[in-house]
Design a protein around this motif. Structure first.
Motif, short mmCIF file in Angstrom:
data_model
loop_
_atom_site.label_atom_id
_atom_site.label_comp_id
_atom_site.label_asym_id
_atom_site.label_seq_id
_atom_site.Cartn_x
_atom_site.Cartn_y
_atom_site.Cartn_z
N UNK A 188 -9.82 -1.64 60.06
CA UNK A 188 -10.24 -2.30 61.30
C UNK A 188 -11.50 -3.11 61.04
N UNK A 189 -11.58 -4.24 61.71
CA UNK A 189 -12.78 -5.07 61.64
C UNK A 189 -13.91 -4.38 62.39
N UNK A 190 -15.12 -4.52 61.89
CA UNK A 190 -16.27 -3.91 62.55
C UNK A 190 -16.85 -4.79 63.64
N UNK A 191 -16.44 -6.06 63.71
CA UNK A 191 -17.03 -6.98 64.67
C UNK A 191 -16.00 -7.66 65.57
N UNK A 192 -14.72 -7.57 65.21
CA UNK A 192 -13.67 -8.22 66.00
C UNK A 192 -12.71 -7.16 66.53
N UNK A 193 -11.91 -7.57 67.51
CA UNK A 193 -10.88 -6.68 68.04
C UNK A 193 -9.58 -6.89 67.27
N UNK A 194 -9.64 -6.80 65.95
CA UNK A 194 -8.48 -7.00 65.11
C UNK A 194 -8.44 -5.94 64.02
N UNK A 195 -7.25 -5.66 63.55
CA UNK A 195 -7.06 -4.72 62.46
C UNK A 195 -5.85 -5.14 61.65
N UNK A 196 -5.75 -4.60 60.44
CA UNK A 196 -4.67 -4.96 59.52
C UNK A 196 -3.94 -3.70 59.08
N UNK A 197 -2.63 -3.85 58.86
CA UNK A 197 -1.76 -2.75 58.44
C UNK A 197 -1.07 -3.16 57.14
N UNK A 198 -1.06 -2.27 56.17
CA UNK A 198 -0.26 -2.45 54.95
C UNK A 198 1.00 -1.61 55.12
N UNK A 199 2.12 -2.26 55.37
CA UNK A 199 3.38 -1.57 55.66
C UNK A 199 4.33 -1.71 54.49
N UNK A 200 5.10 -0.64 54.23
CA UNK A 200 6.12 -0.65 53.19
C UNK A 200 7.42 -1.22 53.74
N UNK A 201 8.16 -1.90 52.88
CA UNK A 201 9.43 -2.48 53.30
C UNK A 201 10.59 -1.50 53.17
N UNK A 202 10.32 -0.32 52.61
CA UNK A 202 11.36 0.69 52.47
C UNK A 202 10.72 2.05 52.68
N UNK A 203 11.58 3.06 52.75
CA UNK A 203 11.09 4.42 52.92
C UNK A 203 10.21 4.80 51.73
N UNK A 204 9.07 5.47 51.96
CA UNK A 204 8.18 5.81 50.84
C UNK A 204 8.83 6.65 49.77
N UNK A 205 9.89 7.40 50.11
CA UNK A 205 10.53 8.26 49.12
C UNK A 205 11.49 7.51 48.21
N UNK A 206 11.78 6.24 48.53
CA UNK A 206 12.77 5.51 47.75
C UNK A 206 12.15 4.66 46.67
N UNK A 207 12.62 4.82 45.44
CA UNK A 207 12.14 3.99 44.34
C UNK A 207 10.81 4.45 43.80
N UNK A 208 10.43 3.91 42.66
CA UNK A 208 9.15 4.22 42.07
C UNK A 208 8.07 3.43 42.79
N UNK A 209 6.79 3.88 42.74
CA UNK A 209 5.73 3.18 43.45
C UNK A 209 5.62 1.71 43.10
#
Length: 800
Positions: free
Chosen positions: A623-644
């Motif tokens: 989350x930004x400390x000065x703005x009303x914005x935040x960022x998400x790092x999302x996976x395109x597949x289930x975390x259990x599928x495939x190697x990291x």
């Protein structure tokens, strides 16, 4: 946009012709460092794929002195291109197209006959990957050895070999022999260095009983050394006497009584040495041929005397070794280590003159769920990333300078290559100004006995990245593990939450701060809190520090940190919350759930209700400390599928009030990565009008391989989309109370200004739910049944 964090040890480096420069493969570029200072001099950037080999061809022995100082090198990459560089001027000279990913390359000294005279020529022997063959088939021969005429820019001759995967090619210093390891065999080729013709290249095989890892050729004798996976070193002397020493078509008898030689290997004798406990990673003969250097997982360089087999050691390099390269200046060599460091050694004593250190590579550290994750901390003000390392250190890395600043030793440890994981750093957190740091290290129990959790507070020293230990607290939450650490902005206060069901607020003593750093005042526990004995899984302070939010599994509780008073409870999330963060100075709180029912939710704190949510497999958030914005790092597949390394993802930038993403970016290697906002400067910001209080805000993404990129999130040229992905579904908060029966009331605009965050809710909310005129409300008999049914969870009943 700034990139960095590339591996310095993905391929062996190379010294310049005069030994003053060291050329290191770093991602898609080649970084040129000074061998005397270890500082970056220039970069060679022209490949569209990772650089896998850099070769500085030695000039021919009979070349004039002027030709010997020409500063040219060749590089190969996964983009299927060979490039010639003038590495002093950092200029691209020419390209040769191969068309397939090149994994290894050597360039021996060769002459060919042209117009009746021997002409010096460049021929590259490359190991490529045939991508047209299926990779899933274990027996597919995807590795090929080819020869390319670098002067004409074309392939010559037929394939030298086909293997299941591309193999590393090693060439002798004279250029007369080259070889590869292939399972339990060494393949050695004799190359005609004069009047070269591809059809005159001849091959022999040397056999072993174990899988071979590496090989090296003696500089003057017909001797080759091979190292296997068990730590043994084999020395074949007089190899090729039966085939390489006779003319084409002639046959020579092989003596049956040969000491140590297995099968029909063409060698006079074979000697075996054994010291390494694990696989041998590199072998290298000294320039005079009297000694053999070997290294592996022990982190020790072993120097063998070739005639007697006696050995001496260079220990305490602190990491498994990968490669050893000597310089034309015999007084300098370098060794590459697994921890992404290249040490420059002063020969012959092998003293470390200086080190070129990159960001440490990922390590395996067990988290609370029994799986593995990386531990990151970010210094917003000083633009540093803190990474937990395998040797129980916190490495501080300057993201703008792409260089190591310092290392802080959290726990003492002597490097042992066969150590099981008995201790790990589970958490590291820094205050927003970087003045304070907190770490948690966990000692795993042995046979369910002897486990220990240690909380340590650190104060910043004379410069950024330098910290000294202030307070050590053993078992801060009895035998429970710590789930989160949060610093209170503007004050020397921190909060820790635990899976044991309580959180503690820690404050630094108010004693005057002495000038001596080692005598700084310590930390003590000010208060303890809990909520219904539930495990507490996350904690964070508001931007102004007035509110402490603690997640009790899926319930968010709000506390007054000064009085340790519960001031509010927010409705439940779908699953246990693993991360909490206030969104800038706004009235919103962001939560992250990373279980089988993942959820990214934004909560309206004054209303104690959910604003909006997504079902996302989120790896990290900031989350930004000065703005009303935040960022998400999302996976395109289930975390259990495939190697990291195979799991890609997307970064989504949100405004807290709107569920529609403001921007999005596609990223690689998202599993194990992290994101954070950093303090920037106006020169890197696209729109200076977006700066808050004259301060630019940048976003940094660190992937699962510890490579990173820093960019301006408001630069529209970098955006890949303006909306959320189609497979992401929004979850609206369920209506409760009056709204569940009659629907939402119309919103009326108030003429009076109301304070933004009334953190003390009404103690009797039921008194106002049904307030209104009696002739408008339905009879009490209908009202109560409808109201009670709205609070009950409806479940289908199976017919028996």
């Amino acid at each position: 946009m700034i990139t960095g964090g590339q591996s310095f040890v993905s391929a062996p480096p190379a010294f310049s012709a005069d030994g003053r420069l060291l050329l290191v493969c770093t991602g898609r570029t080649v970084s040129v460092f000074s061998a005397s200072t270890g500082m970056l001099v220039s970069e060679l950037g022209g490949h569209e794929g990772d650089v896998t080999a850099v070769v500085v061809p030695p000039p021919p022995a009979d070349a004039p002195a002027v030709a010997k100082v020409v500063s040219y090198c060749w590089t190969a990459g996964l983009d299927g291109v060979l490039i010639c560089w003038d590495y002093v001027a950092a200029e691209l000279v020419r390209k040769v197209q191969v068309g397939l990913p090149v994994h290894y390359m050597v360039i021996p000294n060769i002459t060919r006959t042209s117009k009746g005279a021997d002409v010096y020529a460049r021929f590259a022997f490359v190991s490529v990957e045939d991508t047209s063959k299926p990779s899933k088939e274990g027996k597919a021969l995807r590795g090929q050895m080819r020869i390319y005429d670098l002067t004409r820019g074309c392939q010559v001759g037929n394939l030298l070999a086909e293997t299941r995967k591309p193999e590393k090619i090693v060439v002798s210093s004279s250029g007369e022999f080259l070889g590869i390891t292939n399972k339990r065999k060494l393949h050695v080729w004799s190359v005609p260095v004069k009047d070269f013709k591809a059809e005159n290249v001849r091959k022999i095989k040397l056999h072993h009983t174990k899988i071979l890892n590496t090989l090296a050729f003696h500089p003057s004798e017909r001797t080759v050394a091979g190292g296997d996976v068990t730590g043994r070193i084999l020395i074949w002397r007089g190899f090729g006497n039966a085939k390489f020493s006779v003319s084409d078509g002639a046959k020579s008898k092989v003596d049956e009584d040969r000491d140590g030689v297995r099968g029909n290997s063409d060698a006079d004798t074979c000697t075996t040495w054994h010291w390494h406990s694990g696989g041998v990673k590199f072998l290298k003969f000294s320039s005079d041929g009297a000694y053999l250097f070997s290294g592996g997982m022990e982190g020790v360089i072993v120097v063998w005397q070739l005639d007697t087999g006696k050995r001496r050691y260079k220990p305490r390099l602190g990491s498994p070794l990968l490669s050893f390269v000597d310089s034309p200046d015999s007084s300098i060599s370098c060794v590459s280590c697994v921890n992404n460091q290249v040490h420059l050694l002063k020969m012959p004593n092998m003293e470390i003159m200086r080190s070129i250190a990159g960001i440490k590579l990922p390590i395996s550290s067990p988290d609370l769920g029994g799986c593995y994750r990386d531990v990151y901390g970010f210094d917003y003000a000083n633009r540093l990333v803190a990474v937990a390392t395998e040797d129980y250190c916190i490495q501080f890395y300057d993201l703008f300078e792409n260089s190591e600043i310092s290392e802080v030793q959290v726990c003492e440890r002597n490097f042992q290559p066969v150590d099981d994981i008995t201790m790990y750093i589970s958490l590291v957190s820094l205050s927003i100004d970087g003045n304070l740091m907190c770490t948690v290290d966990v000692k795993l129990p042995e046979e369910e006995l002897g486990g220990l959790v240690t909380l340590k507070f650190w104060n910043q020293g004379s410069r950024a990245g330098k910290y000294f230990l202030s307070t050590v607290i053993y078992e801060p939450h009895s035998d429970a593990k710590i789930s989160a650490i949060a610093f209170r902005p503007g004050k020397n206060m921190a909060a820790t939450s635990s899976f044991g069901g309580n959180f503690k607020v820690w404050v630094q003593s108010t004693l005057s701060q002495p000038s001596d750093e080692k005598n700084q005042s310590g930390w003590r526990c000010q208060s303890v809190g809990s909520y219904k004995n539930k495990p507490l899984t996350a904690a964070t302070f508001s931007t102004d520090g007035s509110v402490l939010a603690v997640a009790a599994e899926s319930v968010i509780t709000l506390w007054d940190p000064d009085n340790n008073a519960l001031v509010g409870v927010i409705a439940e999330a779908l699953s246990p919350i693993t991360k909490l963060s206030f969104v800038g100075t706004s009235t919103f709180l962001m939560s992250l759930s990373q279980s089988s029912k993942p959820q990214v939710a934004v909560w309206n704190v004054p209303n104690l209700s959910m604003q909006w949510s997504y079902s996302l497999f989120a790896e990290a958030a900031c989350c930004s400390s000065s703005r009303s914005e935040f960022a998400i790092l999302a996976l395109l597949s289930c975390p259990d599928g495939g190697t990291p390394a195979e799991q890609d993802g997307v970064i989504l930038l949100f405004d807290a009030e709107n569920p529609k993403p403001v921007s999005s970016w596609s990223v690689k290697k998202a599993k194990g990565g992290s994101i954070a906002f950093l303090k920037g400067d106006s020169s890197l910001v696209a729109n200076t009008k977006d700066m808050i209080d004259g301060e630019a805000s940048l976003l940094v993404y660190v992937n699962g391989s510890h490579e990173y990129v820093i960019f301006d999130p408001r630069n529209e040229e970098l955006h890949i989309g303006k909306s959320a992905r189609k497979n992401v579904q929004t979850e609206e908060p369920a209506p409760i109370g009056y709204a569940s029966i009659y629907g939402e009331l119309p919103k009326l605009e108030s003429k009076k200004e109301v304070p933004e965050i009334p953190f003390t809710p009404s103690e009797r909310p039921w008194e106002t739910i049904f307030s209104g005129s009696s002739h408008v409300l339905p009879p009490l008999t209908k009202l109560c049944s409808a109201f009670l049914s709205s609070l009950l969870e409806k479940r289908p009943v199976a017919n028996e």
